[in-house]
Design a protein around this motif. Structure first.
Motif, PDB file in Angstrom:
ATOM      1  N   LEU A 126       0.858  -1.182   0.000  1.00 40.56           N
ATOM      2  CA  LEU A 126       0.000   0.000   0.000  1.00 40.56           C
ATOM      3  C   LEU A 126       0.894   1.232   0.000  1.00 40.56           C
ATOM      4  O   LEU A 126       1.784   1.363   0.850  1.00 40.56           O
ATOM      5  CB  LEU A 126      -0.902   0.019   1.227  1.00 40.56           C
ATOM      6  CG  LEU A 126      -1.780   1.262   1.385  1.00 40.56           C
ATOM      7  CD1 LEU A 126      -2.859   1.308   0.308  1.00 40.56           C
ATOM      8  CD2 LEU A 126      -2.418   1.313   2.774  1.00 40.56           C
ATOM      9  N   SER A 127       0.647   2.127  -0.947  1.00 37.90           N
ATOM     10  CA  SER A 127       1.425   3.357  -1.025  1.00 37.90           C
ATOM     11  C   SER A 127       0.567   4.553  -0.658  1.00 37.90           C
ATOM     12  O   SER A 127      -0.639   4.574  -0.907  1.00 37.90           O
ATOM     13  CB  SER A 127       1.992   3.549  -2.437  1.00 37.90           C
ATOM     14  OG  SER A 127       2.968   2.574  -2.724  1.00 37.90           O
ATOM     15  N   ILE A 128       1.222   5.544  -0.061  1.00 37.08           N
ATOM     16  CA  ILE A 128       0.583   6.813   0.264  1.00 37.08           C
ATOM     17  C   ILE A 128       1.273   7.896  -0.547  1.00 37.08           C
ATOM     18  O   ILE A 128       2.497   8.048  -0.487  1.00 37.08           O
ATOM     19  CB  ILE A 128       0.694   7.139   1.770  1.00 37.08           C
ATOM     20  CG1 ILE A 128       0.120   6.005   2.612  1.00 37.08           C
ATOM     21  CG2 ILE A 128      -0.016   8.445   2.082  1.00 37.08           C
ATOM     22  CD1 ILE A 128       0.309   6.204   4.114  1.00 37.08           C
ATOM     23  N   ILE A 129       0.489   8.629  -1.322  1.00 35.14           N
ATOM     24  CA  ILE A 129       1.040   9.724  -2.109  1.00 35.14           C
ATOM     25  C   ILE A 129       0.262  10.993  -1.789  1.00 35.14           C
ATOM     26  O   ILE A 129      -0.792  10.960  -1.149  1.00 35.14           O
ATOM     27  CB  ILE A 129       1.009   9.433  -3.625  1.00 35.14           C
ATOM     28  CG1 ILE A 129      -0.444   9.302  -4.138  1.00 35.14           C
ATOM     29  CG2 ILE A 129       1.803   8.174  -3.952  1.00 35.14           C
ATOM     30  CD1 ILE A 129      -0.535   9.204  -5.669  1.00 35.14           C
ATOM     31  N   LEU A 174       6.497   8.609  -8.956  1.00 39.94           N
ATOM     32  CA  LEU A 174       5.206   7.984  -9.242  1.00 39.94           C
ATOM     33  C   LEU A 174       5.317   6.756 -10.125  1.00 39.94           C
ATOM     34  O   LEU A 174       4.488   5.851 -10.025  1.00 39.94           O
ATOM     35  CB  LEU A 174       4.270   9.021  -9.864  1.00 39.94           C
ATOM     36  CG  LEU A 174       3.888  10.171  -8.918  1.00 39.94           C
ATOM     37  CD1 LEU A 174       3.009  11.180  -9.630  1.00 39.94           C
ATOM     38  CD2 LEU A 174       3.190   9.644  -7.675  1.00 39.94           C
ATOM     39  N   ASP A 175       6.317   6.695 -11.000  1.00 37.23           N
ATOM     40  CA  ASP A 175       6.485   5.481 -11.807  1.00 37.23           C
ATOM     41  C   ASP A 175       6.755   4.279 -10.897  1.00 37.23           C
ATOM     42  O   ASP A 175       6.218   3.192 -11.119  1.00 37.23           O
ATOM     43  CB  ASP A 175       7.630   5.650 -12.804  1.00 37.23           C
ATOM     44  CG  ASP A 175       7.260   6.568 -13.956  1.00 37.23           C
ATOM     45  OD1 ASP A 175       6.048   6.736 -14.202  1.00 37.23           O
ATOM     46  OD2 ASP A 175       8.169   7.133 -14.591  1.00 37.23           O
ATOM     47  N   LEU A 176       7.590   4.474  -9.872  1.00 37.11           N
ATOM     48  CA  LEU A 176       7.853   3.404  -8.909  1.00 37.11           C
ATOM     49  C   LEU A 176       6.580   3.030  -8.174  1.00 37.11           C
ATOM     50  O   LEU A 176       6.263   1.850  -8.016  1.00 37.11           O
ATOM     51  CB  LEU A 176       8.944   3.837  -7.937  1.00 37.11           C
ATOM     52  CG  LEU A 176       9.403   2.824  -6.878  1.00 37.11           C
ATOM     53  CD1 LEU A 176      10.870   3.062  -6.523  1.00 37.11           C
ATOM     54  CD2 LEU A 176       8.566   2.887  -5.603  1.00 37.11           C
ATOM     55  N   VAL A 177       5.844   4.022  -7.714  1.00 38.81           N
ATOM     56  CA  VAL A 177       4.604   3.769  -6.968  1.00 38.81           C
ATOM     57  C   VAL A 177       3.615   2.981  -7.812  1.00 38.81           C
ATOM     58  O   VAL A 177       3.017   1.995  -7.353  1.00 38.81           O
ATOM     59  CB  VAL A 177       3.979   5.107  -6.508  1.00 38.81           C
ATOM     60  CG1 VAL A 177       2.566   4.883  -5.962  1.00 38.81           C
ATOM     61  CG2 VAL A 177       4.847   5.762  -5.453  1.00 38.81           C
ATOM     62  N   MET A 178       3.430   3.399  -9.046  1.00 38.39           N
ATOM     63  CA  MET A 178       2.440   2.746  -9.911  1.00 38.39           C
ATOM     64  C   MET A 178       2.850   1.322 -10.252  1.00 38.39           C
ATOM     65  O   MET A 178       2.003   0.436 -10.433  1.00 38.39           O
ATOM     66  CB  MET A 178       2.241   3.562 -11.196  1.00 38.39           C
ATOM     67  CG  MET A 178       1.679   4.949 -10.967  1.00 38.39           C
ATOM     68  SD  MET A 178      -0.003   4.923 -10.283  1.00 38.39           S
ATOM     69  CE  MET A 178      -0.252   6.672  -9.909  1.00 38.39           C
ATOM     70  N   THR A 179       4.140   1.059 -10.338  1.00 36.97           N
ATOM     71  CA  THR A 179       4.622  -0.281 -10.668  1.00 36.97           C
ATOM     72  C   THR A 179       4.535  -1.225  -9.476  1.00 36.97           C
ATOM     73  O   THR A 179       4.173  -2.398  -9.619  1.00 36.97           O
ATOM     74  CB  THR A 179       6.082  -0.209 -11.161  1.00 36.97           C
ATOM     75  OG1 THR A 179       6.151   0.627 -12.303  1.00 36.97           O
ATOM     76  CG2 THR A 179       6.604  -1.596 -11.519  1.00 36.97           C
ATOM     77  N   LEU A 180       4.856  -0.727  -8.290  1.00 40.03           N
ATOM     78  CA  LEU A 180       5.005  -1.576  -7.116  1.00 40.03           C
ATOM     79  C   LEU A 180       3.705  -1.810  -6.353  1.00 40.03           C
ATOM     80  O   LEU A 180       3.504  -2.872  -5.760  1.00 40.03           O
ATOM     81  CB  LEU A 180       6.037  -0.945  -6.171  1.00 40.03           C
ATOM     82  CG  LEU A 180       6.397  -1.683  -4.888  1.00 40.03           C
ATOM     83  CD1 LEU A 180       7.055  -3.028  -5.204  1.00 40.03           C
ATOM     84  CD2 LEU A 180       7.335  -0.834  -4.031  1.00 40.03           C
ATOM     85  N   ARG A 202      -2.394  -1.154  -3.968  1.00 38.75           N
ATOM     86  CA  ARG A 202      -3.359  -0.077  -3.758  1.00 38.75           C
ATOM     87  C   ARG A 202      -2.619   1.194  -3.389  1.00 38.75           C
ATOM     88  O   ARG A 202      -1.492   1.156  -2.902  1.00 38.75           O
ATOM     89  CB  ARG A 202      -4.347  -0.419  -2.630  1.00 38.75           C
ATOM     90  CG  ARG A 202      -5.413  -1.425  -2.989  1.00 38.75           C
ATOM     91  CD  ARG A 202      -6.464  -1.523  -1.877  1.00 38.75           C
ATOM     92  NE  ARG A 202      -5.865  -1.877  -0.605  1.00 38.75           N
ATOM     93  CZ  ARG A 202      -6.005  -1.173   0.525  1.00 38.75           C
ATOM     94  NH1 ARG A 202      -6.702  -0.041   0.521  1.00 38.75           N
ATOM     95  NH2 ARG A 202      -5.433  -1.585   1.652  1.00 38.75           N
ATOM     96  N   ILE A 203      -3.298   2.309  -3.608  1.00 36.12           N
ATOM     97  CA  ILE A 203      -2.735   3.623  -3.295  1.00 36.12           C
ATOM     98  C   ILE A 203      -3.792   4.439  -2.573  1.00 36.12           C
ATOM     99  O   ILE A 203      -4.970   4.410  -2.950  1.00 36.12           O
ATOM    100  CB  ILE A 203      -2.300   4.369  -4.578  1.00 36.12           C
ATOM    101  CG1 ILE A 203      -1.243   3.567  -5.343  1.00 36.12           C
ATOM    102  CG2 ILE A 203      -1.789   5.768  -4.254  1.00 36.12           C
ATOM    103  CD1 ILE A 203      -0.931   4.127  -6.720  1.00 36.12           C
TER     104      ILE A 203
END
Length: 278
Positions: free
Chosen positions: A34-37, A229-235, A238-239
């Motif tokens: 889970l990422s937080i942006i 964001l490329d890393l976030v979207m790949t890994l 959920r966000i």
């Protein structure tokens, strides 16, 4: 539904009249990333600080596998299986790479709490962690060495050949890698990463992304804050997106990057156009 490994319910943090985290709730399932942006100042790091015990919340609760961890100290939470890295790297320059990673196995801040109580020594929390790790009794030296070596080898030639070098001699990227290795050495149930590739170039970022993807494949649960964001979207599985301390959107990477609120608050139309394939 899978029982969440990490449960965050209504956490809130105020500094005077400023509310930096405002009723944030989310769950992280076992094996999930889970990422937080969100924009700068949106409450991302403060959220991680509350979850990991670095910052006390004014309201709400956090559980780890159903066990309440709200109000516990960071080293207590680490012993329960949640470890983290920090936005500003915290390697100990006068220790070797090996010993920096070893800090993650023992001590876990036990000495830090004692040092904080001594006037004039409050600037020594990291040294306290190191002493607790290096001189406290360990269950097995061989087991500890095996764990440290495994994490250094995870980063290949970047860290393994440098195990006996002092951390202050490392490049910035290798200091960040050392901190990730330290967070991983105790086999945490939840790994919390606060901008793990900050300051890294494109090649270095790609290497760390590959290693994080390997961790994900191995079933490592992760909570991530990252601006790349490329890393976030790949890994990410959920966000969640924060703005002014509140969650404004939540979903899969595909859902988040097309959400009008997220585009307006953070992503911008250029990012969406670049990553939209019709």
């Amino acid at each position: 539904m899978t029982t969440p490994l990490l449960g965050v319910t209504g956490i809130t943090k105020r500094f005077g009249g400023l509310t930096v985290v405002n009723g944030v709730s989310f769950d992280v399932a076992p094996g999930e990333v889970l990422s937080i942006i969100g924009p700068n100042g949106s409450g991302k790091t403060s959220t991680l600080n509350i979850v990991s015990g670095v910052l006390a919340s004014d309201a709400g609760s956090v559980t780890l596998d159903g066990v309440p961890i709200t109000g516990r100290k960071p080293h207590q939470i680490a012993r329960l299986g949640l470890t983290r890295t920090f936005q500003n790297g915290r390697v100990i320059g006068n220790l070797t790479v090996h010993d920096n990673v070893l800090v993650g196995l023992d001590g876990l801040g036990q000495q830090e709490s004692k040092l904080r109580e001594i006037p004039g020594l409050r600037w020594l929390p990291l040294l306290g962690e190191a002493l607790g790790a290096l001189f406290a009794p360990r269950k097995g030296v061989e087991q500890a060495e095996t764990a440290v070596t495994r994490q250094l080898e995870r980063f290949g030639e970047r860290l393994a050949p440098r195990r006996d070098q002092y951390a202050f001699t490392l490049s910035y990227a290798n200091r960040r890698r050392t901190e990730i290795a330290r967070a991983l050495v105790a086999d945490p149930r939840v790994l919390v990463l606060d901008e793990p590739t900050a300051g890294m170039n494109q090649t270095e970022t790609a290497e760390v992304l590959k290693q994080l993807l390997q961790l994900k494949q191995q079933g490592q649960t992760m909570l991530l804050v990252e601006h790349k964001l490329d890393l976030v979207m790949t890994l990410s599985d959920r966000i969640i997106v924060l703005d002014e301390g509140r969650i404004i959107a939540e979903g899969t990477p595909a859902e988040v990057r097309t959400d009008p609120r997220v585009i307006e608050a953070y992503l911008g139309t250029a990012f969406v156009k670049e990553h939209t394939h019709e």
